[in-house]
Design a protein around this motif. Structure first.
Motif, PDB file in Angstrom:
ATOM      1  N   UNK A   1      49.159  58.706  16.924  1.00  0.00           N
ATOM      2  CA  UNK A   1      47.738  58.797  16.584  1.00  0.00           C
ATOM      3  C   UNK A   1      47.037  57.471  16.836  1.00  0.00           C
ATOM      4  N   UNK A   2      47.738  56.359  16.557  1.00  0.00           N
ATOM      5  CA  UNK A   2      47.134  55.045  16.783  1.00  0.00           C
ATOM      6  C   UNK A   2      46.890  54.810  18.278  1.00  0.00           C
ATOM      7  N   UNK A   3      47.848  55.169  19.103  1.00  0.00           N
ATOM      8  CA  UNK A   3      47.699  54.991  20.558  1.00  0.00           C
ATOM      9  C   UNK A   3      46.515  55.818  21.067  1.00  0.00           C
TER      10      UNK A   3
ATOM     11  N   UNK B   1      60.993  55.472   8.827  1.00  0.00           N
ATOM     12  CA  UNK B   1      59.632  55.896   9.171  1.00  0.00           C
ATOM     13  C   UNK B   1      58.937  54.786   9.981  1.00  0.00           C
ATOM     14  N   UNK B   2      58.474  55.165  11.188  1.00  0.00           N
ATOM     15  CA  UNK B   2      57.736  54.213  12.041  1.00  0.00           C
ATOM     16  C   UNK B   2      56.245  54.354  11.783  1.00  0.00           C
ATOM     17  N   UNK B   3      55.623  53.230  11.481  1.00  0.00           N
ATOM     18  CA  UNK B   3      54.189  53.216  11.204  1.00  0.00           C
ATOM     19  C   UNK B   3      53.565  51.986  11.860  1.00  0.00           C
ATOM     20  N   UNK B   4      52.232  51.982  11.912  1.00  0.00           N
ATOM     21  CA  UNK B   4      51.486  50.818  12.410  1.00  0.00           C
ATOM     22  C   UNK B   4      50.435  50.467  11.373  1.00  0.00           C
TER      23      UNK B   4
ATOM     24  N   UNK C   1      38.984  54.515  21.925  1.00  0.00           N
ATOM     25  CA  UNK C   1      38.080  53.399  21.672  1.00  0.00           C
ATOM     26  C   UNK C   1      37.794  52.624  22.956  1.00  0.00           C
ATOM     27  N   UNK C   2      38.861  52.371  23.741  1.00  0.00           N
ATOM     28  CA  UNK C   2      38.663  51.664  25.013  1.00  0.00           C
ATOM     29  C   UNK C   2      37.831  52.508  25.976  1.00  0.00           C
ATOM     30  N   UNK C   3      38.033  53.834  25.964  1.00  0.00           N
ATOM     31  CA  UNK C   3      37.242  54.706  26.835  1.00  0.00           C
ATOM     32  C   UNK C   3      35.766  54.656  26.442  1.00  0.00           C
ATOM     33  N   UNK C   4      35.509  54.653  25.116  1.00  0.00           N
ATOM     34  CA  UNK C   4      34.121  54.582  24.643  1.00  0.00           C
ATOM     35  C   UNK C   4      33.464  53.275  25.074  1.00  0.00           C
ATOM     36  N   UNK C   5      34.212  52.172  24.927  1.00  0.00           N
ATOM     37  CA  UNK C   5      33.663  50.886  25.346  1.00  0.00           C
ATOM     38  C   UNK C   5      33.453  50.835  26.859  1.00  0.00           C
TER      39      UNK C   5
END
Length: 679
Positions: free
Chosen positions: A176-178, A95-98, A184-188
């Motif tokens: 989902x993290x990406x 399972x790959x997670x961040x 978040x970067x778009x909002x900033x």
């Protein structure tokens, strides 16, 4: 039987321990959500000495069963904290997670991943370490992991920071993290785009109006942007990755400058010195204390907590000040109170959370409120300043209009008075000139009569000389003397005609108004022969004459014009070698302007021009060159009536004069162009 019972008891204990241990672990196989908050699965251990190693904490008891909340608020602390996370993978596939720690102001973050007491991965990162150390290149701290099938992983995280900090840990699906990072970067980007646009507009106001209030507002915008650049970790990622000191102190230092600019801006716009005199001293005191904080933080970062408290007090003071001003119906206060109310709420919540007086649940809301409120405040204040500029511009326009009207009235009266004075001076000058001309007329009449008598004697004796010369035997000498006598006779006859004209002009009852028109070429040749002795040998005379051009002017007047202009050209040489050029031709004039009457000259004309390469005339001399009695010559060498007479004779037959002159060494000299209408 006894052994079987003991085995059963042992199995029950193992099962109970496993169940108890399982309450602290997370099985990724049972989690289908894009992200999971890890706060309730964390074990936490405080390291007050900041000296504990991984081996030490593996033996130490962790505090578990933490409340189910988004984050853990640790506020300001000198301790390091160890976090333990147990993750099971009961599936048959890896399972790959961040794992994410969503707080950029963690100075040191140490990541240890173990499976079966074997360390799989170790990462040492944090804003106090090189940006390249981060497992995931982002402004926050993320650790990609792949959990093998049917394994239990234990992850230890050591975090430490001098800033107020909290732990917000989540486990993410990679996709989902990406997406979350991209959003978040778009909002900033949107936020800073709005701030950048407002700053450009404010810079335009600063450059155009050059007022201190707009300059303070521009500084306020810049400092607000720097606060969020530092707080959001954008500075550590893009702007100052090699200067961790700016990330550590940026939020507090730029925050102190921001809130100082706010207070100064509001106090100036509200004019607290007059509106709230009791508050004005407090304003100055708070500004001074806020400005001293960056210096104190540079020497000792333990001033961080008092700085946060000061920000809270200042924000509350600004809110109270604008509210009081609004209650007193101060026009500017309505905009300021509207713009700063939400921002002050965000600042107050953020600062209370930073010092640990609010629970962790307020973290997300206070930070988002603070950033949204700052954008809202900037938009409101920009609209306010635009409205203020429009209001000031209207007042200035009204004042300027009133001033212009007053100035115009004053100028009108001044011009009327000036015109009256000038009219009086003109009349006085005209009377003076008439008196002078009357005197000259009388003098001319007397001189002309006596000079006419003398010319009669000259002509008589010249006739006797001619008779005597006829008896000479030397033909060459005889021819030369006869030529000279003829020139004396011609000059005398010309003088006699000129004197008759002068006597007719000066007489109240003219006796001779006959006009004698002769070929212009013959008159020019005759005058050149007559003036040849008077033109020095150093003067070279060049002619370019069109024999078909004849000016409809009295021959005596033309001779007088030529004589005056040629003598002036000779005198302009100032005893130096020079060239006098005479030209006679037809021209088409487009946009020439008469030097005397200033009229535009258009049409076909006969141009008689006399030019020299003498000393030239300055513009100030040319302006008065045709005035009576104006001369640049010495008293005994000029009367100032020559060009005055020429101008009168030319304009009498509807002609014009164009004077071109230069005093520069490269192109020195003068050119008098006489334009006569073609008839």
């Amino acid at each position: 039987m006894k052994q079987h019972f003991i085995r059963l008891i042992f199995l029950m204990l193992i099962t109970q321990c496993s169940v108890s241990f399982a309450n602290d672990s997370l099985d990724v196989n049972n989690n289908l959500q894009p992200s999971v908050s890890l706060t309730s699965y964390l074990g936490i251990l405080e390291d007050t000495s900041q000296q504990l190693t991984l081996a030490d904490v593996q033996k130490a008891p962790f505090k578990t069963n933490l409340p189910a909340q988004e984050s853990i608020n640790l506020s300001f602390t000198s301790s390091a904290y160890w976090l333990r996370l147990i993750i099971d993978n009961s599936s048959d596939l890896p399972q790959e997670k961040i794992i994410e720690l969503d707080y950029p102001l963690l100075k040191y973050v140490d990541f240890y991943w173990q499976i079966d007491d074997k360390t799989i991965q170790t990462i040492h990162t944090g804003f106090g370490r090189p940006f390249e150390n981060r497992a995931y290149q982002s402004k926050i701290f993320a650790f990609p992991v792949q959990f093998p099938a049917h394994t239990q992983s234990i992850i230890y995280l050591r975090v430490a920071s001098a800033n107020s900090f909290f732990i917000e840990a989540k486990l993410w699906e990679p996709t989902a993290f990406v997406n979350k990072e991209r959003n978040d970067y778009a909002t900033q980007a949107i936020y800073f785009g709005v701030v950048f646009a407002i700053s450009l507009f404010s810079l335009g106001l600063v450059l155009f109006l050059k007022e201190l209030d707009y300059f303070i507002y521009l500084g306020m915008i810049v400092f607000i942007a720097l606060v969020f650049i530092a707080y959001r970790g954008i500075g550590a990622e893009f702007i100052w990755p090699n200067f961790p000191f700016l990330t550590q102190t940026g939020t507090l230092n730029f925050g102190a400058l921001t809130i100082t600019a706010h207070l100064l801006f509001i106090s100036r716009l509200l004019d607290t010195k007059k509106l709230l005199p009791r508050f004005d001293l407090i304003v100055k005191l708070i500004i001074a204390v806020n400005l001293s904080m960056p210096l104190l933080l540079a020497f000792d970062f333990s001033w961080a907590k008092p700085t946060n408290i000061l920000h809270f007090i200042t924000a509350l003071f600004i809110l109270i000040t604008t509210a009081i001003a609004a209650l007193r119906k101060q026009r500017n206060a309505y905009f300021l109170c509207l713009g700063f109310s939400i921002l002050s709420l965000g600042i107050i919540l953020t600062e209370l959370h930073s010092v640990g007086l609010l629970p962790s649940t307020f973290k997300i809301y206070s930070l988002n409120i603070l950033q949204i409120a700052s954008a809202f405040e900037l938009l409101v204040l920009t609209l306010f300043l635009t409205d203020r500029y429009r209001f000031i511009h209207q007042e200035k326009q009204q004042t300027d209009n009133l001033l212009t009207l007053t100035q115009n009235k004053l100028l009108t009266k001044t011009e009327e008075h000036k015109a009256s004075v000038n009219h009086q001076l003109t009349l006085t000058n005209q009377v003076y000139q008439m008196q002078k001309l009357e005197s000259v007329t009388r003098l001319t009449s007397g001189i002309a009569h006596d000079f006419n008598t003398i010319l009669g004697s000259i002509l008589g004796y010249n006739a006797l000389n001619t008779s005597t010369i006829q008896a000479y035997q030397d033909e060459s000498l005889k021819e030369e003397l006869l030529f000279n006598n003829q020139q004396i006779n011609n000059a005398s006859q010309h003088a006699t005609k000129l004197i008759r004209k002068m006597m007719a002009y000066s007489s109240k009852h003219p006796i001779d108004k006959e006009i004698e028109i002769r070929p212009t070429f013959d008159v020019i040749e005759e005058i050149l022969i007559m003036l040849r002795p008077g033109l020095r040998k150093s003067c070279q005379v060049n002619t370019d004459l069109d024999h078909n051009c004849n000016i409809q002017i009295d021959a005596t007047h033309l001779g007088q014009i030529l004589t005056n202009l040629l003598v002036n050209a000779r005198d302009a040489m100032q005893n130096q070698t020079g060239v006098i050029s005479i030209s006679l031709k037809k021209i088409m004039s487009d946009e020439a302007t008469c030097t005397s009457c200033a009229k535009t000259i258009k049409g076909d004309f006969i141009e008689l021009s006399i030019s020299d390469n003498g000393s030239g005339l300055t513009p100030s001399v040319i302006k008065h060159i045709f005035d009576p009695f104006f001369t640049t010559k010495e008293i005994d060498k000029g009367t100032g009536l020559g060009l005055y007479t020429v101008n009168g004779m030319v304009h009498d037959i509807e002609g014009h004069i164009v004077v071109e002159s230069s005093t520069s060494q490269a192109n020195k000299g003068s050119n008098f162009r006489l334009l006569f209408p073609v008839k």
